[in-house]
Design an enzyme around this catalytic site. Structure first.
Site, PDB file in Angstrom:
ATOM      1  N   TYR A  22      61.619  52.935  55.405  1.00 62.21           N
ATOM      2  CA  TYR A  22      60.231  53.403  55.420  1.00 62.21           C
ATOM      3  C   TYR A  22      59.349  52.410  56.170  1.00 62.21           C
ATOM      4  O   TYR A  22      58.528  52.789  57.010  1.00 62.21           O
ATOM      5  CB  TYR A  22      59.746  53.575  53.982  1.00 62.21           C
ATOM      6  CG  TYR A  22      58.338  54.114  53.851  1.00 62.21           C
ATOM      7  CD1 TYR A  22      58.077  55.471  53.982  1.00 62.21           C
ATOM      8  CD2 TYR A  22      57.270  53.268  53.572  1.00 62.21           C
ATOM      9  CE1 TYR A  22      56.793  55.976  53.850  1.00 62.21           C
ATOM     10  CE2 TYR A  22      55.978  53.754  53.431  1.00 62.21           C
ATOM     11  CZ  TYR A  22      55.747  55.107  53.564  1.00 62.21           C
ATOM     12  OH  TYR A  22      54.464  55.590  53.433  1.00 62.21           O
ATOM     13  N   SER A  32      50.886  53.313  57.006  1.00 62.45           N
ATOM     14  CA  SER A  32      50.955  52.813  55.638  1.00 62.45           C
ATOM     15  C   SER A  32      50.719  51.313  55.684  1.00 62.45           C
ATOM     16  O   SER A  32      50.842  50.686  56.752  1.00 62.45           O
ATOM     17  CB  SER A  32      52.345  53.109  55.055  1.00 62.45           C
ATOM     18  OG  SER A  32      52.577  52.379  53.865  1.00 62.45           O
TER      19      SER A  32
END
Length: 277
Positions: free
Chosen positions: A165, A152
């Site tokens: 995350y 990501s």
């Protein structure tokens, strides 16, 4: 990708399904793996068995072979079982796309231990177990291969209210870089794709849209799309999963035979500093 076999996790829907279809379009046979269940700490809905079956049907419509199995990437024996079945059926696995992941929000100091641990277990440890299950079979075959981690932009920059995350996705990038060095002598290339805000059920759902627009009672997908445009340099809004899949395809294919150890953002310029926009 003709003649190649690709194992993809998180393949029941979203980016995983898109990766499976895109690689199948180019001739790959597919091993599609997904948990197909809800996770306790994830605010977004989980995929189900019908989602995974739909992915398999899409691959078959392209004339490619597919094995679709429910398995938890945190369960190494289950993954090894799927790999053994794929080797028995197809003879080899050439590409691994470690795509499965979850997302949630919260300030770092307010996260529960369970929320932190499940995020790390799914996103980072699950990615490691995925490749751990396949790499020995690639080494035995001794014909190279490609591993693509789906990280990501949060694996490259700090993102507020997503410390768990962000840590997990930074860990995926670190794992990728270490494996790129370890596997280079075996002609196994290892890279990551680092998407921005992709239009998938994990991100574009009622709960997550409310996180982006807390002042709106029931944010619509269109309202969230406007937020996505503000978060990136290019005015594209939500990124289509297929655009990420094109990047996965490139890194998985022989077109990228001299590329290893890179992070490839597909983020519409999200990481360009605001002062430069």
């Amino acid at each position: 990708m003709a003649g190649k076999v690709a194992l993809i996790t998180g393949a029941a829907r979203g980016m995983g399904r898109s990766h499976a279809v895109r690689l199948a379009e180019e001739g790959a046979d597919i091993v599609a793996v997904d948990l197909c269940a809800e996770l306790e700490t994830a605010p977004h809905p989980g995929a189900d068995g019908q989602d995974l079956a739909s992915t398999a049907q899409l691959v078959e419509k392209l004339g490619r072979r597919v094995i679709a199995r429910q398995a938890d990437t945190r369960d190494l024996p289950a993954l090894q079982g799927v790999v053994d079945e794929a080797i028995a059926e197809f003879g080899h696995i050439d590409v691994v796309c470690a795509n499965a992941g979850i997302s949630s929000f919260g300030f770092a100091w307010e996260l529960s231990e369970e929320t932190w641990q499940e995020m790390i277990d799914v996103n980072l440890t699950g990615s490691w177990k995925t490749v751990k299950a396949v790499i020995p079979r690639m080494l035995e075959r001794n014909e190279g291969g490609s591993i693509v981690f789906v990280s990501s932009v949060s694996g490259l920059i700090g993102v507020p209210t997503m410390a768990h995350y962000t840590a997990s996705k930074h860990g995926v990038v670190g794992l990728m870089r270490a494996l790129a060095v370890e596997l280079a002598p075996h002609n196994i290339r290892v890279n990551s794709v680092n998407p921005g805000n992709v239009d998938t059920p994990m991100v574009n759902n009622a709960t997550m849209r409310k996180m982006y627009l807390p002042e709106v009672e029931d944010p619509t997908p269109e309202a969230a799309d406007n937020v996505m445009k503000e978060l990136s340099a290019l005015p594209t809004g939500w990124i289509d999963p297929r655009e990420v899949s094109d990047a996965v395809l490139y890194l998985a294919s022989d077109e990228a035979r001299n590329i290893t150890g890179i992070t490839l953002p597909v983020d519409a310029g999200m990481m360009i500093p605001n002062k430069l926009r």
